[in-house]
Every structure is written in structure tokens, then in C-alpha cells.
Design a protein around this motif. Sequence first.
Motif, PDB file in Angstrom:
ATOM      1  N   VAL A 138     137.584  35.743   0.901  1.00 19.46           N
ATOM      2  CA  VAL A 138     138.824  36.508   0.827  1.00 19.46           C
ATOM      3  C   VAL A 138     139.487  36.450   2.198  1.00 19.46           C
ATOM      4  N   LEU A 139     140.643  35.795   2.268  1.00 22.00           N
ATOM      5  CA  LEU A 139     141.331  35.648   3.542  1.00 22.00           C
ATOM      6  C   LEU A 139     142.168  36.873   3.888  1.00 22.00           C
ATOM      7  N   VAL A 140     142.790  37.472   2.875  1.00 28.05           N
ATOM      8  CA  VAL A 140     143.611  38.647   3.092  1.00 28.05           C
ATOM      9  C   VAL A 140     143.069  39.762   2.189  1.00 28.05           C
ATOM     10  N   PRO A 141     142.209  40.617   2.717  1.00 23.94           N
ATOM     11  CA  PRO A 141     141.658  41.669   1.873  1.00 23.94           C
ATOM     12  C   PRO A 141     142.729  42.690   1.491  1.00 23.94           C
ATOM     13  N   THR A 142     142.568  43.301   0.334  1.00 26.93           N
ATOM     14  CA  THR A 142     143.522  44.321  -0.097  1.00 26.93           C
ATOM     15  C   THR A 142     143.270  45.599   0.690  1.00 26.93           C
ATOM     16  N   PRO A 143     144.334  46.343   0.981  1.00 28.76           N
ATOM     17  CA  PRO A 143     144.157  47.560   1.779  1.00 28.76           C
ATOM     18  C   PRO A 143     143.423  48.652   1.008  1.00 28.76           C
ATOM     19  N   MET A 144     142.665  49.453   1.727  1.00 33.34           N
ATOM     20  CA  MET A 144     141.977  50.604   1.157  1.00 33.34           C
ATOM     21  C   MET A 144     142.827  51.841   1.429  1.00 33.34           C
ATOM     22  N   ILE A 145     142.773  52.802   0.501  1.00 33.72           N
ATOM     23  CA  ILE A 145     143.493  54.061   0.661  1.00 33.72           C
ATOM     24  C   ILE A 145     142.474  55.186   0.622  1.00 33.72           C
ATOM     25  N   GLU A 146     142.591  56.125   1.558  1.00 30.45           N
ATOM     26  CA  GLU A 146     141.714  57.293   1.550  1.00 30.45           C
ATOM     27  C   GLU A 146     142.490  58.468   0.978  1.00 30.45           C
ATOM     28  N   ILE A 147     141.959  59.015  -0.108  1.00 30.73           N
ATOM     29  CA  ILE A 147     142.582  60.152  -0.771  1.00 30.73           C
ATOM     30  C   ILE A 147     141.933  61.421  -0.226  1.00 30.73           C
ATOM     31  N   ALA A 148     142.747  62.358   0.274  1.00 29.88           N
ATOM     32  CA  ALA A 148     142.215  63.580   0.878  1.00 29.88           C
ATOM     33  C   ALA A 148     142.067  64.716  -0.131  1.00 29.88           C
ATOM     34  N   GLU A 149     142.794  64.661  -1.225  1.00 33.50           N
ATOM     35  CA  GLU A 149     142.728  65.717  -2.233  1.00 33.50           C
ATOM     36  C   GLU A 149     142.800  65.087  -3.619  1.00 33.50           C
ATOM     37  N   ARG A 150     142.603  65.911  -4.650  1.00 32.98           N
ATOM     38  CA  ARG A 150     142.646  65.381  -6.012  1.00 32.98           C
ATOM     39  C   ARG A 150     144.011  64.754  -6.278  1.00 32.98           C
ATOM     40  N   LYS A 201     150.018  60.172 -17.590  1.00 34.96           N
ATOM     41  CA  LYS A 201     148.880  60.561 -16.766  1.00 34.96           C
ATOM     42  C   LYS A 201     147.586  60.194 -17.491  1.00 34.96           C
ATOM     43  N   LEU A 202     146.694  59.463 -16.808  1.00 29.74           N
ATOM     44  CA  LEU A 202     145.434  59.038 -17.402  1.00 29.74           C
ATOM     45  C   LEU A 202     144.251  59.884 -16.956  1.00 29.74           C
ATOM     46  N   GLY A 203     144.289  60.400 -15.749  1.00 24.39           N
ATOM     47  CA  GLY A 203     143.175  61.178 -15.218  1.00 24.39           C
ATOM     48  C   GLY A 203     143.425  61.536 -13.776  1.00 24.39           C
ATOM     49  N   ALA A 204     142.353  61.963 -13.090  1.00 24.33           N
ATOM     50  CA  ALA A 204     142.477  62.370 -11.692  1.00 24.33           C
ATOM     51  C   ALA A 204     141.330  61.775 -10.885  1.00 24.33           C
ATOM     52  N   LEU A 205     141.603  61.550  -9.615  1.00 29.56           N
ATOM     53  CA  LEU A 205     140.605  61.032  -8.682  1.00 29.56           C
ATOM     54  C   LEU A 205     140.299  62.098  -7.647  1.00 29.56           C
ATOM     55  N   ALA A 206     139.033  62.285  -7.337  1.00 28.96           N
ATOM     56  CA  ALA A 206     138.626  63.214  -6.285  1.00 28.96           C
ATOM     57  C   ALA A 206     138.870  62.557  -4.929  1.00 28.96           C
ATOM     58  N   SER A 207     138.698  63.320  -3.855  1.00 25.78           N
ATOM     59  CA  SER A 207     138.905  62.749  -2.526  1.00 25.78           C
ATOM     60  C   SER A 207     137.859  61.667  -2.283  1.00 25.78           C
ATOM     61  N   GLN A 208     138.343  60.471  -1.929  1.00 20.31           N
ATOM     62  CA  GLN A 208     137.488  59.313  -1.737  1.00 20.31           C
ATOM     63  C   GLN A 208     138.296  58.179  -1.145  1.00 20.31           C
ATOM     64  N   LYS A 209     137.642  57.089  -0.835  1.00 25.47           N
ATOM     65  CA  LYS A 209     138.304  55.882  -0.352  1.00 25.47           C
ATOM     66  C   LYS A 209     138.316  54.902  -1.514  1.00 25.47           C
ATOM     67  N   ILE A 210     139.499  54.396  -1.888  1.00 29.63           N
ATOM     68  CA  ILE A 210     139.607  53.505  -3.043  1.00 29.63           C
ATOM     69  C   ILE A 210     140.287  52.203  -2.650  1.00 29.63           C
ATOM     70  N   ASP A 211     139.999  51.162  -3.424  1.00 22.97           N
ATOM     71  CA  ASP A 211     140.550  49.834  -3.189  1.00 22.97           C
ATOM     72  C   ASP A 211     141.838  49.673  -3.991  1.00 22.97           C
ATOM     73  N   THR A 212     142.796  48.985  -3.422  1.00 23.46           N
ATOM     74  CA  THR A 212     144.059  48.737  -4.099  1.00 23.46           C
ATOM     75  C   THR A 212     144.112  47.297  -4.577  1.00 23.46           C
ATOM     76  N   THR A 213     145.016  47.027  -5.513  1.00 24.79           N
ATOM     77  CA  THR A 213     145.202  45.662  -6.000  1.00 24.79           C
ATOM     78  C   THR A 213     146.167  44.884  -5.121  1.00 24.79           C
ATOM     79  N   GLY A 214     146.898  45.583  -4.270  1.00 21.27           N
ATOM     80  CA  GLY A 214     147.901  44.946  -3.430  1.00 21.27           C
ATOM     81  C   GLY A 214     149.305  45.104  -3.986  1.00 21.27           C
ATOM     82  N   ASN A 215     149.433  45.565  -5.240  1.00 24.50           N
ATOM     83  CA  ASN A 215     150.754  45.787  -5.833  1.00 24.50           C
ATOM     84  C   ASN A 215     151.291  47.151  -5.414  1.00 24.50           C
TER      85      ASN A 215
END
Length: 121
Positions: free
Chosen positions: A59-71, A82-96
Amino acid sequence: MKKTLSITAALALTLSLTAVASADPINGTVSETSGTVSETSGPAPISTTEPIIKPEEVVLVPTPMIEIAERTYFYNAPNGEKLGALASQKIDTTGNRTGVVLGGEWVEVYTWLGKAWIYVA
């Protein structure tokens, strides 16, 4: 009766997996012309003629990670259902990403339900 049967089945499965995992490995080399295995005393040599990681797998250009601080709620599309909710965590993005909307932007992320969109302020 059902509990006893299910416990017995679970134990039998566990024991069979343990037996397979603890089996002695075969040490030897394979003859490429005949396909036969000759027994050796040590482990089989590792072939270094082909790289373990190929250039097209890097992977030459990794996708950015986002850190979520709250739900944070995630949606099927920007401003979608709306599909659901994410708790505070670090998640990977698709780049879009979409353009800036009211000081934030919509970012596509990976979730356990597949790809989804979150609003990042």
C-alpha cells in the motif's frame, strides 16, 4: 438431555482440533520433477526465490484513520438513513469524502455492516 448432547459434541470437536494441531509436522523436501517427498532430519528449507510481499501488494498511500471521541452515528449515504452508532475508537476510512458542509464533511468508513458514512465536524 439437549445440554448434555451439545456439551459432548463441543468437547469432541475441541479434542479433535487439539489432536490435529498437535500432530507432528512432516519434515522433508519435495522433488519438483517427481512430486515425491524425501525424509530429512531438520525442517524444510525456505525458498527465497520469490519475495514474500510482492510489489503490487504494498500500500503506497494508506487511507487516513479517524479517531472518534464520542458516540457517532453512521449512515448508508451522506444525509441518508441511520444504520447504527460507533463508540469512541479509531476507525479506518475508505478515502472517499464529500465537500465541506456546515464546517464539517462526510467521510466513508468501514463498519461491521460494510461501508458507511459518518459526519466529521
